[in-house]
Motif scaffolding. Structure first.
Motif: not given
Lengths: 91, 91, 91, 91, 91
Positions: C9-16, C19, C24, C26, C42, C44
């Protein structure tokens, strides 16, 4: 777009509805030295006059459908031009 | 489009909403000599009559969805024709 | 579509902007013999219930966005089904 | 987008209708070390001033058509910029 | 989407009209073990805060344009998120 040579044809009676009437040719993609590169693909002939052995250029993906009379067709490769000459550019 | 052979089927109960009712087959892409080329993919059957072992041609990317009754489906490969014959062109 | 297994899994605070809220994961694409093939991507999760280690099928390119609640998202791979069974077809 | 160098030109009298007037160049994709990578492709010149040997960047797939004056063209690669400099980022 | 690292920047004065103002970075796609995989590409920065060396994920093809303020841009790769963590899933 990619350089390619017309090497065969595909005959198919059963087709998706909106593919009726399309001319389907087998084309071999080429390098710029006109050597085969990668797998041959089945392309719809958008110029409607590509002959056997002819040097053409093909377009792939969604843009292929833009070359067809009806844009809403399931076509992912189309012949969009017949090549007269390929030249090297020199400064 | 690419030549391919139907080699299997996929059963999936949980699917994205707009994929319900689609027939999903595993197809092996082929060279023009009808040898396997690259990985098998899961394709929706747009002609609705492709059988086991059959020689078909598939379309990829956005164009695959154009082959389906509902164009707004998450489908990236579709079977759009059953091949009767593949012939070499000669000048 | 392609067979794949959920591997991370991917953790991302800053996203478009569009999104936000997408899950998300893997996923590792597989051959039909369920062996790893090519790079993990990656994706969805459009079925919103794909779990760790699960066998799924993914869709790529523009069609991935068709699987999402909001179609205008910058998503190029989506999980669109959980596989119950893969079977060989025999004539 | 991809870095590429202009290496040749294509002359074609017979073309799909909506390709008339497009300037078609042969470009060689490059690595970031500016070494050739993969096959040369035929790209439409959207900046209309890319010269022989020039370092450019190209866009592929559907986005290529977005660079053209008429968006509904069967173009899958376009030159969208001429590169002044490529620099390494350092923290 | 694909994991990638920001490794450089591109300066280009001459660009297609609708590319003005876009921040163009060179990114190296990575495996899930964060090793380089394949060629670096030029991506537009949709989050507008990706810094040098940063771990991001990129989206390709038509979806990249969906990440930009103006959707009708000739952009085929965009940075759509900055990665905080990548984790393995275990059953």
């Amino acid at each position: 777009m990619q350089l390619a040579r017309v090497i065969g044809t595909v005959v198919a009676t059963v087709k998706a509805d909106n593919m009726e009437g399309l001319r389907l040719l087998i084309v071999q993609p080429l390098t710029r030295q006109l050597q085969p590169a990668g797998q041959a693909v089945v392309a719809a002939d958008a110029v409607e006059m590509a002959g056997p052995g002819e040097l053409v250029f093909i377009v792939g993906a969604r843009e292929a459908a833009e070359a067809m009379p009806n844009r809403f067709v399931p076509v992912d490769h189309a012949i969009v031009g017949i090549v007269d000459a390929v030249s090297e550019l020199r400064r």
